[in-house]
Design a protein around this motif. Structure first.
Motif, mmCIF file in Angstrom:
data_model
loop_
_atom_site.group_PDB
_atom_site.id
_atom_site.type_symbol
_atom_site.label_atom_id
_atom_site.label_comp_id
_atom_site.label_asym_id
_atom_site.label_seq_id
_atom_site.Cartn_x
_atom_site.Cartn_y
_atom_site.Cartn_z
ATOM 1 N N VAL B 796 10.479 -85.229 23.394
ATOM 2 C CA VAL B 796 10.371 -85.698 22.004
ATOM 3 C C VAL B 796 9.151 -85.093 21.355
ATOM 4 O O VAL B 796 9.170 -84.680 20.197
ATOM 5 C CB VAL B 796 10.309 -87.242 21.954
ATOM 6 C CG1 VAL B 796 10.193 -87.722 20.524
ATOM 7 C CG2 VAL B 796 11.515 -87.857 22.636
ATOM 8 N N ALA B 797 8.082 -84.998 22.131
ATOM 9 C CA ALA B 797 6.846 -84.449 21.579
ATOM 10 C C ALA B 797 7.023 -83.004 21.158
ATOM 11 O O ALA B 797 6.357 -82.530 20.245
ATOM 12 C CB ALA B 797 5.721 -84.579 22.604
ATOM 13 N N LYS B 798 7.918 -82.326 21.817
ATOM 14 C CA LYS B 798 8.142 -80.922 21.454
ATOM 15 C C LYS B 798 8.593 -80.794 20.014
ATOM 16 O O LYS B 798 8.323 -79.792 19.350
ATOM 17 C CB LYS B 798 9.228 -80.317 22.352
ATOM 18 C CG LYS B 798 8.757 -79.873 23.704
ATOM 19 C CD LYS B 798 9.874 -79.125 24.439
ATOM 20 C CE LYS B 798 9.467 -78.865 25.882
ATOM 21 N NZ LYS B 798 10.610 -78.344 26.675
ATOM 22 N N LEU B 799 9.268 -81.822 19.535
ATOM 23 C CA LEU B 799 9.779 -81.760 18.167
ATOM 24 C C LEU B 799 8.663 -81.623 17.155
ATOM 25 O O LEU B 799 8.887 -81.244 16.014
ATOM 26 C CB LEU B 799 10.584 -83.025 17.851
ATOM 27 C CG LEU B 799 11.866 -83.235 18.663
ATOM 28 C CD1 LEU B 799 12.397 -84.642 18.435
ATOM 29 C CD2 LEU B 799 12.903 -82.202 18.288
ATOM 30 N N PHE B 800 7.468 -81.973 17.576
ATOM 31 C CA PHE B 800 6.370 -81.966 16.620
ATOM 32 C C PHE B 800 5.662 -80.627 16.517
ATOM 33 O O PHE B 800 4.831 -80.422 15.640
ATOM 34 C CB PHE B 800 5.346 -83.053 16.990
ATOM 35 C CG PHE B 800 5.845 -84.435 16.726
ATOM 36 C CD1 PHE B 800 6.569 -85.124 17.686
ATOM 37 C CD2 PHE B 800 5.611 -85.052 15.511
ATOM 38 C CE1 PHE B 800 7.044 -86.407 17.447
ATOM 39 C CE2 PHE B 800 6.073 -86.331 15.268
ATOM 40 C CZ PHE B 800 6.789 -87.013 16.231
ATOM 41 N N ASN B 801 5.955 -79.756 17.453
ATOM 42 C CA ASN B 801 5.294 -78.432 17.403
ATOM 43 C C ASN B 801 3.802 -78.568 17.253
ATOM 44 O O ASN B 801 3.188 -77.995 16.345
ATOM 45 C CB ASN B 801 5.837 -77.619 16.225
ATOM 46 C CG ASN B 801 7.261 -77.214 16.452
ATOM 47 O OD1 ASN B 801 7.648 -76.866 17.566
ATOM 48 N ND2 ASN B 801 8.065 -77.267 15.411
ATOM 49 N N ILE B 802 3.212 -79.308 18.153
ATOM 50 C CA ILE B 802 1.804 -79.608 17.937
ATOM 51 C C ILE B 802 0.908 -78.385 18.089
ATOM 52 O O ILE B 802 -0.220 -78.367 17.615
ATOM 53 C CB ILE B 802 1.307 -80.727 18.873
ATOM 54 C CG1 ILE B 802 1.566 -80.360 20.336
ATOM 55 C CG2 ILE B 802 1.974 -82.034 18.517
ATOM 56 C CD1 ILE B 802 1.064 -81.419 21.302
ATOM 57 N N HIS B 803 1.410 -77.363 18.714
ATOM 58 C CA HIS B 803 0.543 -76.196 18.856
ATOM 59 C C HIS B 803 0.550 -75.328 17.621
ATOM 60 O O HIS B 803 -0.300 -74.478 17.450
ATOM 61 C CB HIS B 803 0.976 -75.374 20.073
ATOM 62 C CG HIS B 803 0.747 -76.102 21.353
ATOM 63 N ND1 HIS B 803 1.732 -76.834 21.989
ATOM 64 C CD2 HIS B 803 -0.362 -76.248 22.100
ATOM 65 C CE1 HIS B 803 1.238 -77.386 23.075
ATOM 66 N NE2 HIS B 803 -0.039 -77.052 23.172
ATOM 67 N N GLU B 804 1.556 -75.524 16.826
ATOM 68 C CA GLU B 804 1.640 -74.705 15.620
ATOM 69 C C GLU B 804 0.808 -75.271 14.510
ATOM 70 O O GLU B 804 0.411 -76.431 14.534
ATOM 71 C CB GLU B 804 3.087 -74.645 15.154
ATOM 72 C CG GLU B 804 3.860 -73.527 15.783
ATOM 73 C CD GLU B 804 5.295 -73.607 15.316
ATOM 74 O OE1 GLU B 804 5.498 -73.618 14.091
ATOM 75 O OE2 GLU B 804 6.179 -73.698 16.178
#
Lengths: 149, 805
Positions: B796-804
């Motif tokens: 689910v966290a991947k959906l946030f693209n936190i590295h971008e």
């Protein structure tokens, strides 16, 4: 590198995961529920499912609710429904009326350069302002508006 | 004697007393007749000898006594009437002589009398100018001996002297009969141009004053409006009925008067004075020749009678007094109220919205009071209340400048409707059955739909309340603009400020003051019972990290600090903690929570929630048929997350907007989740949505932060100032992704630079915190809306693209 550990001694309720960019490269397999475009409860952007304009859209700022709200609604509805080649060209009177009204409230509708252009120019500015954009943009006349959602 | 049984019995009794000493007896009249006991005995033989015709000297005496009493009563009544009339005439002449002077005079007592002199006065002293005297006499009430409302109209040029002669006490009962027929409206009523500005005692004596110039009704209008009324009023039936019940309470007079604008006292108007109105007890109004009264005057409170007739008339007449009826009434002038006003205006063209607020300010937003305003470089910021957003654009904390609003007096008449704000009045009482509210100045306003958005007042610590005046003087309960101004002044003048409370407000203020501490030579202390800042919101590790950040802003943070008592000693406020620590400071700021303002629940009969506080409303924010509640004061049912009460800015906006929609018929439940945000200085910030409670199990997914991931960068990218604005002003439905920014120099490695924290309840995500990750709120909202159980939250966290970016 990925670290996974339970932080709290007693309750162990807070999990922490550290992820690198590579860890998140693969697309997510989390499943999200399909959105129903006709969901009556959802807020709908500027245009409602039935084609009407959503005057309560935060993207319009306070344009439809201020002292010149009625003039704005008239002008914008005309523009929206216009099927002319130059969209909104038959709505000049409405836009003029709106501009006259706005001139009475300079504090609310600061007169910027593009406002003083011809009504058709204004129509364009209006159209631009309310089209979906990546970044927010205030509606042409520049009304400050608070956060609304 | 046989014809005087009582006396005889009495005599017999006494005669039968064999002691020879007359014993005190009480005869049938209840009189104690010891002294007279013997007399009749001697008298009796004398009477008996006089013969049958004179029989009963007692009879004669009896009749004489009764007759004398009646005569005396009648004489008194007559003299009173005459005297009253004279006094009345004197009064009128006196008023006239004063008519050029602005003096206002209360002269209630004299006025009451005239009522009884009703019959006498048929002539009005057709008085001139700015003088209208209305004296309705209500015969019926007189009969009933109920207090008769009697507005004596008086010259009222100034505010003072609200002449309300509400209810003269009923005249003597004896007078009832003679007065009945008359009913002539004694008062000559001159109605100089319509204004029947009702000035009742309590209510805004100011209002008449301020409205004085305004309430000018064109005479024709008055005349016109009167005509239709004349038809109506005559049937006395309604007239008396109405007044009578209301009359009883003095409030009645106020009530009626408040709605004022009773231009034409219905009922007999015009020159009724001349003709004796038929018995029908008519409360008349008179409105003789409309005079070009320059000043507004008169305050006839033609009581209730007028009410029914007056309301339609008043609407038409539109006197310039304050509105008596608002189709949409919003109680409270904060964020929720403004959002509702905007929503109503957008959906109901030409809507007339009245906001009533206790504060003296127009609606404004609160978040900058503890954040942006403190970071402003402008030394006049406390006056202008403008702040520069991170993106350089300046704006005021007021939602709209005053030119946006229409004046309350024009609200009912302005062509396309509008929003009016009545400041400085508090709604004290709500009559749900009658659909009206009463304000602190006595004004009554009726409504069609009402929103309660009263927010709350800051909580105080009991130890501070008990600590006495010296401590209270040095304590700020921070919420309003004036609190900001006061604290700003304190921060410049004093040397040490202590903030009690470790939540949003306390931490934000601590950071804001901490930043200034170096320049001002100010010591900033923050203390709270939790283990770290935001201890009730963030999981422990993050709370600790946050506390370190706050300390870096220059704040002395005392954790696990429970205040035991507070005293004022040697010019300093001394705070003693339970664990023995002592803090000496100059000023205290208490940021320990909000108490929702639910005083109206009692009079309105609304339910208060015992778990969360606030008014209990359903999922559509409705408390009762025409009453909605929004903002901090609303304990509502959230379809996804259950019953809750939220005290955040965006919730006020969302719920206010929803309430406005529902007030215009939308019938939508609370669906669009509101978010909140907090900045702890320019380098640390987070956005959150849903139920964010540290007692829930959490899963945090973190990446490293770079310089791009700060609140400052976020607002620069999106071009707006307030975080929630950036995500809502975009058209809903699109996931706004921030634009790429030039690569800044890499920052220090931090453990919790940026990430996403999920709060779980029964394995379902009910809350999300975006830690130094911005413009991702729509995806977070979607996840909460779905309410799904996700096996792997990392996915689910991947959906946030936190590295971008």
């Amino acid at each position: 590198m990925r670290k996974l550990y339970n932080y709290c001694d007693q309750f162990c309720k807070d999990q922490i995961i550290f992820v690198t960019k590579e860890d998140h490269e693969a697309p997510s397999n989390a499943e999200l529920v399909e959105d129903d475009p006709n969901d009556p409860y959802e807020d709908h952007g500027l245009i409602l499912p039935n084609g009407d304009i959503n005057w309560n859209c935060p993207c319009l700022g306070g344009m439809a609710s201020g002292p010149c709200g009625q003039q704005f609604k008239d002008a914008f509805s005309c523009f929206h429904n216009s099927k002319e080649e130059v969209k909104g060209s038959e709505c000049i009177d409405f836009f003029r009326g709106m501009q006259e009204c706005m001139q009475k409230y300079p504090e609310l509708y600061p007169q910027e350069d593009d406002n003083e252009s011809a009504p058709s120019g204004e129509a364009e500015a209006e159209a631009e302002a309310v089209l979906p954009a990546d970044s927010t943009k205030e509606v042409a006349s520049g009304t400050e508006s608070p956060a609304t959602s | 004697m046989a014809d005087l049984p009582t006396t005889t019995t009495y005599l017999e009794t006494s005669q039968q007393d064999d002691t020879g000493v007359p014993s005190p007896t009480i005869n049938t009249r209840g009189r104690f007749l010891l002294r007279h006991e013997r007399t009749p005995q001697f008298v009796q033989p004398a009477h008996m000898s006089s013969g049958p015709s004179g029989g009963g000297g007692e009879n004669t005496l009896y009749f004489v006594l009764v007759g004398a009493t009646c005569l005396a009563g009648g004489a008194y009544a007559y003299s009173t009437l005459v005297g009253d009339r004279e006094r009345y005439q004197q009064r009128i002449t006196e008023i006239e002589s004063r008519s050029s002077k602005p003096a206002a005079e209360p002269s209630t007592p004299a006025k009451t009398q005239p009522e009884t002199a009703a019959q006498a006065v048929s002539e009005p002293t057709e008085e001139p100018v700015s003088e209208a005297v209305v004296e309705p006499s209500i015969a019926e009430p007189v009969q009933e001996e109920a207090p008769v409302p009697e507005p004596a109209a008086e010259l009222v040029t100034e505010a003072p002297a609200p002449e309300a002669v509400p209810e003269p006490p009923v005249a003597e009962p004896c007078l009832a009969e003679p007065v009945v027929e008359e009913v002539t409206p004694e008062a000559p009523v001159l109605e100089a141009a319509p204004e029947l500005v009702v000035a009742s005692e309590a209510p805004a004596p100011e209002t008449p004053a301020s409205e004085a110039p305004a309430p000018e009704e064109p005479a024709p209008e008055a005349a016109a409006s009167q005509e239709p009324d004349s038809g109506a009023p005559t049937p006395e039936a309604p007239a008396p009925e109405a007044p009578v019940p209301e009359v009883s309470a003095p409030e009645a007079a106020l009530e009626e008067s408040a709605p004022e604008i009773v231009p034409e006292p219905p009922v007999a108007e015009h020159l009724v004075a001349e003709e004796p109105v038929t018995e029908a007890l008519v409360t008349e109004a008179v409105s003789a020749e409309p005079l070009p009264a320059a000043e507004a005057e008169i305050v006839p409170e033609t009581p209730p009678v007028t009410q029914s007739a007056s309301e339609p008339a008043s609407a038409a007449a539109s006197t310039a007094v304050e509105p008596t009826h608002a189709p949409y009434l919003l109680i409270g002038g904060g964020t929720a109220s403004f959002a509702a006003a905007r929503s109503i205006r957008a959906r109901d063209p030409g809507a007339r919205v009245l906001i009533v607020t206790e504060e003296d300010d127009l609606p404004y937003m609160r978040p900058p009071l503890s954040k942006e305003l403190w970071f402003s470089d402008d030394p006049t910021v406390t006056e202008t209340l403008r702040f520069k957003q991170w993106n350089g654009k300046e704006r005021s904390i007021y939602f709209q400048p005053s030119s946006f609003y229409v004046s309350p007096t024009e609200l009912e008449s302005v062509e396309n409707g509008g929003v009016a704000v009545l400041t400085g009045r508090k709604v004290m009482h709500m009559d749900v059955r009658g659909n009206k509210v009463k304000l602190s100045d006595g004004t009554e306003i009726s409504y069609d739909k009402c929103l309660i958005a009263t927010g709350g007042i800051p909580r105080n610590l009991q130890v501070i309340e008990r600590a006495g005046d010296e401590v209270m003087k040095r304590t700020t309960l921070f919420r309003k603009i004036e609190d900001f101004k006061a604290l700003e002044k304190v921060s410049r003048e004093l040397k040490s400020i202590t903030i009690i409370g470790g939540g949003f407000l306390g931490s934000e203020l601590a950071c804001a003051l901490g930043r200034r501490s170096a320049d001002l030579g100010l010591e900033v202390v923050q203390m709270f019972p939790e283990k770290g800042n935001m201890g009730k919101v963030l999981p422990e590790y993050l709370s600790n990290w946050t506390t370190d950040k706050v300390k870096k802003e220059g704040v002395k943070v005392l954790t696990e600090a429970v205040v035991k008592n507070v005293t004022y000693k040697e010019g300093k406020v001394e705070i003693k903690l339970k664990d023995g620590r002592v803090v000496k400071t100059d000023h205290v700021v208490a940021a320990v929570g909000l108490e929702p303002s639910v005083e109206l629940a009692k009079s309105a009969g609304l339910e208060i929630d015992s778990d969360f506080g606030g008014f209990r409303v359903n999922a559509e924010l409705q408390a009762r048929s025409n009453i909605w509640v929004a903002g901090d004061a609303a304990c509502f049912y959230d379809i996804k997350l259950g019953r809750r009460r939220v005290e955040h800015h965006d919730h006020a906006v969302v719920s206010g907007r929803l309430a406005g929609e529902n007030m215009t018929g939308a019938r939508k439940p609370y669906w669009h989740q509101s978010m909140f945000w907090s900045d702890l200085g320019p380098d640390v910030g987070y956005e959150a949505i849903g139920i964010v409670d540290s007692s829930l199990p959490t899963v945090g997914v973190f990446a490293k932060a770079t310089a791009k991931d700060t609140p400052k960068a976020a607002t620069e990218q999106s071009g707006t100032g307030i975080r929630s604005e950036s995500e809502t002003e975009a058209v809903a439905g699109s996931v706004a992704v921030g634009k790429a920014a030039p690569t800044p120099p890499p920052q220090q490695k931090e453990d919790y630079g940026k990430g996403v924290i999920f709060y779980l309840r029964d394995k379902v995500v009910v809350g999300i915190v975006l830690w130094n990750v911005f413009n991702r709120m729509p995806i977070a909202r979607k996840i909460i809306k779905d309410g799904e159980e996700h096996a792997d939250l990392n996915e689910v966290a991947k959906l946030f693209n936190i590295h971008e970016e």
